[in-house]
Design a protein around this motif. Structure first.
Motif, PDB file in Angstrom:
ATOM      1  N   LEU A  31      19.799  -6.744 -71.988  1.00  0.00           N
ATOM      2  CA  LEU A  31      20.554  -5.482 -71.910  1.00  0.00           C
ATOM      3  C   LEU A  31      20.893  -4.962 -73.308  1.00  0.00           C
ATOM      4  O   LEU A  31      20.820  -3.764 -73.555  1.00  0.00           O
ATOM      5  CB  LEU A  31      21.842  -5.683 -71.087  1.00  0.00           C
ATOM      6  N   ILE A  32      21.247  -5.888 -74.229  1.00  0.00           N
ATOM      7  CA  ILE A  32      21.535  -5.469 -75.617  1.00  0.00           C
ATOM      8  C   ILE A  32      20.284  -4.842 -76.234  1.00  0.00           C
ATOM      9  O   ILE A  32      20.335  -3.798 -76.875  1.00  0.00           O
ATOM     10  CB  ILE A  32      22.034  -6.667 -76.465  1.00  0.00           C
ATOM     11  N   ALA A  33      19.142  -5.496 -75.994  1.00  0.00           N
ATOM     12  CA  ALA A  33      17.890  -4.969 -76.552  1.00  0.00           C
ATOM     13  C   ALA A  33      17.582  -3.588 -75.978  1.00  0.00           C
ATOM     14  O   ALA A  33      17.195  -2.674 -76.701  1.00  0.00           O
ATOM     15  CB  ALA A  33      16.753  -5.940 -76.259  1.00  0.00           C
ATOM     16  N   LEU A  34      17.779  -3.439 -74.660  1.00  0.00           N
ATOM     17  CA  LEU A  34      17.423  -2.167 -74.013  1.00  0.00           C
ATOM     18  C   LEU A  34      18.401  -1.047 -74.352  1.00  0.00           C
ATOM     19  O   LEU A  34      18.000   0.099 -74.541  1.00  0.00           O
ATOM     20  CB  LEU A  34      17.370  -2.351 -72.496  1.00  0.00           C
ATOM     21  N   TYR A  35      19.701  -1.400 -74.429  1.00  0.00           N
ATOM     22  CA  TYR A  35      20.717  -0.347 -74.607  1.00  0.00           C
ATOM     23  C   TYR A  35      21.076  -0.088 -76.070  1.00  0.00           C
ATOM     24  O   TYR A  35      21.516   1.003 -76.395  1.00  0.00           O
ATOM     25  CB  TYR A  35      21.997  -0.693 -73.827  1.00  0.00           C
ATOM     26  N   LEU A  36      20.910  -1.086 -76.938  1.00  0.00           N
ATOM     27  CA  LEU A  36      21.320  -0.899 -78.334  1.00  0.00           C
ATOM     28  C   LEU A  36      20.147  -0.846 -79.297  1.00  0.00           C
ATOM     29  O   LEU A  36      19.991   0.112 -80.052  1.00  0.00           O
ATOM     30  CB  LEU A  36      22.266  -2.027 -78.770  1.00  0.00           C
ATOM     31  N   LEU A  37      19.324  -1.883 -79.284  1.00  0.00           N
ATOM     32  CA  LEU A  37      18.264  -1.960 -80.294  1.00  0.00           C
ATOM     33  C   LEU A  37      17.118  -0.988 -80.002  1.00  0.00           C
ATOM     34  O   LEU A  37      16.560  -0.395 -80.920  1.00  0.00           O
ATOM     35  CB  LEU A  37      17.752  -3.402 -80.402  1.00  0.00           C
ATOM     36  N   GLY A  38      16.797  -0.818 -78.734  1.00  0.00           N
ATOM     37  CA  GLY A  38      15.693   0.082 -78.351  1.00  0.00           C
ATOM     38  C   GLY A  38      15.913   1.512 -78.829  1.00  0.00           C
ATOM     39  O   GLY A  38      15.054   2.070 -79.529  1.00  0.00           O
ATOM     40  N   PRO A  39      17.083   2.129 -78.506  1.00  0.00           N
ATOM     41  CA  PRO A  39      17.324   3.499 -78.978  1.00  0.00           C
ATOM     42  C   PRO A  39      17.262   3.612 -80.500  1.00  0.00           C
ATOM     43  O   PRO A  39      16.732   4.582 -81.041  1.00  0.00           O
ATOM     44  CB  PRO A  39      18.739   3.805 -78.465  1.00  0.00           C
ATOM     45  N   ASP A  40      17.811   2.585 -81.213  1.00  0.00           N
ATOM     46  CA  ASP A  40      17.787   2.620 -82.676  1.00  0.00           C
ATOM     47  C   ASP A  40      16.349   2.573 -83.198  1.00  0.00           C
ATOM     48  O   ASP A  40      15.970   3.335 -84.090  1.00  0.00           O
ATOM     49  CB  ASP A  40      18.591   1.428 -83.211  1.00  0.00           C
ATOM     50  N   LEU A  41      15.533   1.692 -82.606  1.00  0.00           N
ATOM     51  CA  LEU A  41      14.126   1.574 -83.036  1.00  0.00           C
ATOM     52  C   LEU A  41      13.360   2.864 -82.766  1.00  0.00           C
ATOM     53  O   LEU A  41      12.605   3.337 -83.613  1.00  0.00           O
ATOM     54  CB  LEU A  41      13.449   0.417 -82.285  1.00  0.00           C
ATOM     55  N   ILE A  42      13.564   3.428 -81.581  1.00  0.00           N
ATOM     56  CA  ILE A  42      12.850   4.657 -81.223  1.00  0.00           C
ATOM     57  C   ILE A  42      13.247   5.807 -82.145  1.00  0.00           C
ATOM     58  O   ILE A  42      12.406   6.564 -82.614  1.00  0.00           O
ATOM     59  CB  ILE A  42      13.118   5.023 -79.741  1.00  0.00           C
ATOM     60  N   SER A  43      14.558   5.904 -82.433  1.00  0.00           N
ATOM     61  CA  SER A  43      15.005   6.995 -83.319  1.00  0.00           C
ATOM     62  C   SER A  43      14.413   6.818 -84.714  1.00  0.00           C
ATOM     63  O   SER A  43      13.971   7.770 -85.335  1.00  0.00           O
ATOM     64  CB  SER A  43      16.527   7.033 -83.389  1.00  0.00           C
ATOM     65  N   ARG A  44      14.358   5.589 -85.215  1.00  0.00           N
ATOM     66  CA  ARG A  44      13.746   5.328 -86.528  1.00  0.00           C
ATOM     67  C   ARG A  44      12.285   5.730 -86.522  1.00  0.00           C
ATOM     68  O   ARG A  44      11.779   6.335 -87.465  1.00  0.00           O
ATOM     69  CB  ARG A  44      13.806   3.835 -86.863  1.00  0.00           C
ATOM     70  N   TRP A  45      11.592   5.362 -85.445  1.00  0.00           N
ATOM     71  CA  TRP A  45      10.160   5.622 -85.338  1.00  0.00           C
ATOM     72  C   TRP A  45       9.886   7.129 -85.337  1.00  0.00           C
ATOM     73  O   TRP A  45       9.001   7.612 -86.037  1.00  0.00           O
ATOM     74  CB  TRP A  45       9.641   4.966 -84.050  1.00  0.00           C
ATOM     75  N   ILE A  46      10.689   7.874 -84.586  1.00  0.00           N
ATOM     76  CA  ILE A  46      10.476   9.332 -84.510  1.00  0.00           C
ATOM     77  C   ILE A  46      10.849   9.992 -85.836  1.00  0.00           C
ATOM     78  O   ILE A  46      10.133  10.872 -86.317  1.00  0.00           O
ATOM     79  CB  ILE A  46      11.280   9.947 -83.337  1.00  0.00           C
ATOM     80  N   LEU A  47      11.940   9.551 -86.460  1.00  0.00           N
ATOM     81  CA  LEU A  47      12.343  10.144 -87.746  1.00  0.00           C
ATOM     82  C   LEU A  47      11.290   9.901 -88.834  1.00  0.00           C
ATOM     83  O   LEU A  47      11.108  10.725 -89.719  1.00  0.00           O
ATOM     84  CB  LEU A  47      13.687   9.576 -88.198  1.00  0.00           C
ATOM     85  N   ALA A  48      10.607   8.765 -88.718  1.00  0.00           N
ATOM     86  CA  ALA A  48       9.605   8.425 -89.732  1.00  0.00           C
ATOM     87  C   ALA A  48       8.425   9.388 -89.715  1.00  0.00           C
ATOM     88  O   ALA A  48       7.655   9.448 -90.675  1.00  0.00           O
ATOM     89  CB  ALA A  48       9.114   6.998 -89.530  1.00  0.00           C
ATOM     90  N   PHE A  49       8.269  10.175 -88.639  1.00  0.00           N
ATOM     91  CA  PHE A  49       7.191  11.161 -88.616  1.00  0.00           C
ATOM     92  C   PHE A  49       7.435  12.268 -89.642  1.00  0.00           C
ATOM     93  O   PHE A  49       6.506  12.884 -90.133  1.00  0.00           O
ATOM     94  CB  PHE A  49       7.091  11.824 -87.231  1.00  0.00           C
TER      95      PHE A  49
END
Lengths: 75, 289
Positions: free
Chosen positions: B9-27
């Motif tokens: 749940l921590i991975a899905l609710y906390l780390l996942g959104p952070d990783l996705i936002s980093r990935w999109i910003l890196a574009f």
């Protein structure tokens, strides 16, 4: 660099831009005054002139000159 | 088993959104790598996920899908069943029904959470791409929002060497670059290369020039009034790359693409400097006729 430092940097840049613009324009005018014949030769040959300034080489064309003379005082 | 579920749940609710936002910003922009402790990283992830999660919960409640998927008691049953074997054995049927509801409750929250995170990250990308226009806003709140929310997420070198800080309008960025061997270069900043941690790898100049320092000092000793502008030597080539490790300092200058379009306000009675330009134009006109 945090948000405060960046905010200060932005303000600093804004404060200096007008001073830079005055200085750059003055350098261009001074160069034209001092080397009028050479600038004229460049315009005759290429329809443009390269003006060396401390900001780098500025390329002026005839349209720039006409706009500078015709335009009202800019902000 | 409970620890496994909490980790998931921590991975899905906390780390996942952070990783996705980093990935999109890196574009759009090279992000800086922040050296953070695990605690700081989790705090940042919580903050980044908290707002979209709150919005996702409100959305799911308003849409009625959260209530439709399950109840609070389902969550209690799942956690109790995983925590206690005795509870699990006594309530096996209810446990599996609750697991089913728990799955759908999470699914209905998670797709909304990720949709919001992606939307916010795309919105940030849009603001970053148009930062010059937004930052010229006279509204203090808009500027504060951009400065404190957007800029700290981006590599400082990208902020300084891209068009982000240029004033709105036809401005260009030029730079004087002093290298370790005491050579001064000048040119239009065309590009930069950043290391994965956001530090400067190289800067690329267009129309590069090199300052002839020795010749200038020799000439200056003979004539102290000599103009340093005559001692710049153009470097043939299109783009000039200077490695970041060779740079001692950078002098960045924001100038108008058409410098003569700026006219300082003249004092009353002052004819200004346009007469020089008028004379030049008249001589050109005279040639043409």
């Amino acid at each position: 660099m945090n948000g405060w430092e960046l905010e200060r940097l932005l303000t600093f840049i804004e404060e200096n831009i007008a001073a830079n613009e005055v200085r750059l324009r003055a350098e261009i005018i001074r160069f034209i005054q001092r080397h009028e014949d050479a600038v004229l030769d460049q315009f005759r040959a290429h329809q443009s002139a390269v003006i060396p300034t401390s900001f780098g080489e500025i390329v002026l064309d005839l349209a720039d000159l006409r706009a500078a003379v015709a335009s009202p005082v800019a902000a | 088993m409970l620890a496994l579920l909490v980790s998931l749940l921590i991975a899905l609710y906390l780390l996942g959104p952070d990783l996705i936002s980093r990935w999109i910003l890196a574009f759009v922009v090279p992000r800086k790598t922040l050296v953070q402790s695990r605690g700081e990283e989790i705090t940042r992830a919580i903050l980044w996920a908290a707002i979209p999660l709150a919005a996702a919960i409100a959305w799911a409640i308003a849409a009625g899908s959260l209530r439709h998927a399950g109840q609070l008691s389902d969550i209690q049953t799942v956690f109790s069943g995983l925590y206690s074997d005795r509870y699990f054995e006594a309530n096996q049927a209810a446990f599996f029904v609750s697991v089913h509801n728990f799955f759908w409750m999470n699914l209905c929250l998670l797709w909304r959470l990720y949709a919001l995170v992606i939307l916010i990250a795309i919105l940030f990308n849009g603001i970053i791409r148009r930062y010059r226009i937004w930052s010229s806003s006279r509204s203090r709140w808009v500027r504060h929002f951009l400065t404190f929310i957007i800029l700290p997420r981006i590599s400082e070198w990208h902020v300084l060497l891209s068009e982000m800080l240029l004033p709105a309008g036809p401005f260009v960025l030029t730079a004087d670059v002093l290298t370790r061997n005491n050579t001064l270069y000048q040119g239009l900043v065309k590009d930069k290369m950043l290391n994965p941690d956001g530090s400067l790898h190289a800067v690329t100049l267009a129309n590069p020039r090199r300052f002839l320092r020795d010749e200038f000092h020799t000439a200056q000793s003979a004539n102290p009034e000599i103009d340093s502008a005559d001692f710049w030597k153009s470097i043939p080539g299109n783009l000039f790359v200077i490695l970041g490790s060779d740079i001692v300092n950078l002098n960045l200058k924001y100038i108008r693409r058409k410098p003569l379009s700026y006219r300082p306000v003249a004092e009353p009675g002052d004819p200004g400097d346009t007469e020089v330009l008028v004379r030049l134009l008249e001589r050109l006109r005279h040639d043409a006729s």
